[in-house]
Design a protein around this motif. Sequence first.
Motif, PDB file in Angstrom:
ATOM      1  N   GLU A  30      63.681  48.524  73.886  1.00 16.77           N
ATOM      2  CA  GLU A  30      64.508  50.034  74.097  1.00 16.77           C
ATOM      3  C   GLU A  30      63.579  50.873  73.735  1.00 16.77           C
ATOM      4  O   GLU A  30      63.680  52.092  74.481  1.00 16.77           O
ATOM      5  CB  GLU A  30      65.666  49.788  72.740  1.00 16.77           C
ATOM      6  CG  GLU A  30      66.618  51.000  72.731  1.00 16.77           C
ATOM      7  CD  GLU A  30      67.213  51.247  73.906  1.00 16.77           C
ATOM      8  OE1 GLU A  30      67.706  52.323  74.173  1.00 16.77           O
ATOM      9  OE2 GLU A  30      67.627  50.326  74.817  1.00 16.77           O
ATOM     10  N   LEU A  31      62.513  50.941  72.908  1.00 17.81           N
ATOM     11  CA  LEU A  31      61.417  52.135  72.697  1.00 17.81           C
ATOM     12  C   LEU A  31      60.870  52.336  74.027  1.00 17.81           C
ATOM     13  O   LEU A  31      60.729  53.430  74.228  1.00 17.81           O
ATOM     14  CB  LEU A  31      60.555  51.657  71.460  1.00 17.81           C
ATOM     15  CG  LEU A  31      61.158  51.645  70.212  1.00 17.81           C
ATOM     16  CD1 LEU A  31      59.995  51.215  69.160  1.00 17.81           C
ATOM     17  CD2 LEU A  31      61.385  53.171  69.880  1.00 17.81           C
ATOM     18  N   GLY A  32      60.392  51.229  74.747  1.00 16.99           N
ATOM     19  CA  GLY A  32      59.905  51.388  75.983  1.00 16.99           C
ATOM     20  C   GLY A  32      60.483  52.011  76.941  1.00 16.99           C
ATOM     21  O   GLY A  32      60.263  52.911  77.887  1.00 16.99           O
TER      22      GLY A  32
ATOM     23  N   PHE B 189      64.545  41.193  60.879  1.00 18.88           N
ATOM     24  CA  PHE B 189      64.871  41.255  62.128  1.00 18.88           C
ATOM     25  C   PHE B 189      64.262  39.742  62.761  1.00 18.88           C
ATOM     26  O   PHE B 189      63.492  39.290  62.460  1.00 18.88           O
ATOM     27  CB  PHE B 189      64.193  42.443  62.730  1.00 18.88           C
ATOM     28  CG  PHE B 189      64.303  43.463  62.419  1.00 18.88           C
ATOM     29  CD1 PHE B 189      65.484  44.455  62.865  1.00 18.88           C
ATOM     30  CD2 PHE B 189      63.674  44.336  61.450  1.00 18.88           C
ATOM     31  CE1 PHE B 189      65.947  45.688  62.581  1.00 18.88           C
ATOM     32  CE2 PHE B 189      63.953  45.320  61.037  1.00 18.88           C
ATOM     33  CZ  PHE B 189      64.886  45.959  61.636  1.00 18.88           C
ATOM     34  N   SER B 190      65.488  39.141  63.540  1.00 12.25           N
ATOM     35  CA  SER B 190      64.689  37.800  64.286  1.00 12.25           C
ATOM     36  C   SER B 190      63.817  38.395  65.538  1.00 12.25           C
ATOM     37  O   SER B 190      63.961  39.567  65.883  1.00 12.25           O
ATOM     38  CB  SER B 190      66.197  37.207  64.841  1.00 12.25           C
ATOM     39  OG  SER B 190      66.623  38.091  66.060  1.00 12.25           O
TER      40      SER B 190
ATOM     41  N   MET C 193      54.741  46.786  63.265  1.00 18.55           N
ATOM     42  CA  MET C 193      54.233  46.830  64.425  1.00 18.55           C
ATOM     43  C   MET C 193      52.728  46.902  64.331  1.00 18.55           C
ATOM     44  O   MET C 193      52.239  47.761  63.695  1.00 18.55           O
ATOM     45  CB  MET C 193      54.726  47.721  65.509  1.00 18.55           C
ATOM     46  CG  MET C 193      55.976  47.451  65.822  1.00 18.55           C
ATOM     47  SD  MET C 193      56.743  48.874  67.009  1.00 18.55           S
ATOM     48  CE  MET C 193      55.955  48.413  68.515  1.00 18.55           C
ATOM     49  N   VAL C 194      51.868  46.053  65.025  1.00 17.32           N
ATOM     50  CA  VAL C 194      50.398  46.072  64.706  1.00 17.32           C
ATOM     51  C   VAL C 194      49.856  47.175  65.709  1.00 17.32           C
ATOM     52  O   VAL C 194      48.921  47.794  65.162  1.00 17.32           O
ATOM     53  CB  VAL C 194      49.729  44.477  65.037  1.00 17.32           C
ATOM     54  CG1 VAL C 194      48.228  44.578  65.175  1.00 17.32           C
ATOM     55  CG2 VAL C 194      50.520  43.728  64.012  1.00 17.32           C
TER      56      VAL C 194
ATOM     57  N   MET D 134      63.704  42.087  67.369  1.00 19.12           N
ATOM     58  CA  MET D 134      62.479  42.824  67.555  1.00 19.12           C
ATOM     59  C   MET D 134      61.779  42.992  69.093  1.00 19.12           C
ATOM     60  O   MET D 134      61.628  44.233  69.387  1.00 19.12           O
ATOM     61  CB  MET D 134      61.330  42.040  66.926  1.00 19.12           C
ATOM     62  CG  MET D 134      61.399  42.139  65.315  1.00 19.12           C
ATOM     63  SD  MET D 134      59.944  41.695  64.446  1.00 19.12           S
ATOM     64  CE  MET D 134      58.901  42.926  64.709  1.00 19.12           C
ATOM     65  N   GLN D 135      62.229  41.933  69.727  1.00 15.81           N
ATOM     66  CA  GLN D 135      61.861  42.073  71.389  1.00 15.81           C
ATOM     67  C   GLN D 135      62.664  43.202  71.936  1.00 15.81           C
ATOM     68  O   GLN D 135      62.254  44.046  72.533  1.00 15.81           O
ATOM     69  CB  GLN D 135      62.074  40.691  72.028  1.00 15.81           C
ATOM     70  CG  GLN D 135      62.048  41.063  73.439  1.00 15.81           C
ATOM     71  CD  GLN D 135      60.426  40.650  73.844  1.00 15.81           C
ATOM     72  OE1 GLN D 135      59.691  40.270  73.144  1.00 15.81           O
ATOM     73  NE2 GLN D 135      60.338  41.262  74.885  1.00 15.81           N
TER      74      GLN D 135
END
Length: 74
Positions: free
Chosen positions: A67-69, A56-57, A24-25, A61-62
């Motif tokens: 989920e993290l959000g 990860f596709s 992640m950037v 990733m999305q």
Amino acid sequence: MDLSEKSAQNMAYMVQAITAKLKMVNTAALQSSQFSIDRYDDLFDLYEMVMKKNTFSPNEMQAIVEELGSLKKD
């Protein structure tokens, strides 16, 4: 590191590991302080799933980022 112990330090480690694995950037947008210790088990489950996979596709990733959000404090 013993991730079975619920601590802020372990949460910080897991968030850092997930963001590094996903390359992640904008990691500044995702700080461990944004997560409640009450969601430790959910974060741990996500961490384990991410660490088990090598690739990860875009859709995966999305979903992980979403989920993290959803685990962030309200």
